[in-house]
Scaffold this active site. Sequence first.
Site, PDB file in Angstrom:
ATOM      1  N   GLN A  98       0.846  -1.198   0.000  1.00  0.00           N
ATOM      2  CA  GLN A  98       0.000   0.000   0.000  1.00  0.00           C
ATOM      3  C   GLN A  98       0.882   1.248   0.000  1.00  0.00           C
ATOM      4  OE1 GLN A  98      -2.710   0.402   3.352  1.00  0.00           O
ATOM      5  NE2 GLN A  98      -3.885   1.997   2.313  1.00  0.00           N
ATOM      6  N   HIS A 104      -8.855   1.859  -0.962  1.00  0.00           N
ATOM      7  CA  HIS A 104      -9.162   1.859  -2.389  1.00  0.00           C
ATOM      8  C   HIS A 104      -8.973   0.468  -2.981  1.00  0.00           C
ATOM      9  CE1 HIS A 104      -4.811   2.583  -2.247  1.00  0.00           C
ATOM     10  NE2 HIS A 104      -4.733   2.144  -3.494  1.00  0.00           N
ATOM     11  N   HIS A 106      -8.219  -1.388  -6.764  1.00  0.00           N
ATOM     12  CA  HIS A 106      -7.823  -1.276  -8.163  1.00  0.00           C
ATOM     13  C   HIS A 106      -8.703  -2.225  -8.966  1.00  0.00           C
ATOM     14  CE1 HIS A 106      -3.907   0.780  -7.453  1.00  0.00           C
ATOM     15  NE2 HIS A 106      -4.069   0.232  -6.251  1.00  0.00           N
TER      16      HIS A 106
END
Length: 142
Positions: A98, A104, A106
């Site tokens: 990270q 988040h 991807h």
Amino acid sequence: MTPPYDANNIFAKILRGEIPSHKLFEDEETYAFMDVMPQGKGHCLAIIKAPFRNILDVDEASLSAVIKTTQKLARAVKAAFDADGVTVIQFNEPAAGQTVFHLHFHVIPRFDGVALRPHTGQMEDQNVLAENAEKIRQALGK
């Protein structure tokens, strides 16, 4: 001990409108946009609007919201690029890779026989990002 959430991370700045992005989708809890350093054609991101570092500190309701948006994006990119599959990646803490400490996911369309590009830090041409974003937005509208 886990460091506190940093309100000046790049995704927090995108959410505040301080940094531009190619928006794909937005609802009350999530935001989706193109990755400016894509590892493949159509690489995009789904983020939570609330200030969580990663999956280790997020509450269940917020996690559910961002997973719902991630699934929406996965279906859209597969359709938009006629992809053979979709890779969904999520990293937690530096040891796991990270680099942006805002939760988040991807979402990357995948094609048989085509490897992901390395994450070099090279930004994609803005016109290419805009074209790919439009394809994904069209697929989200279906």
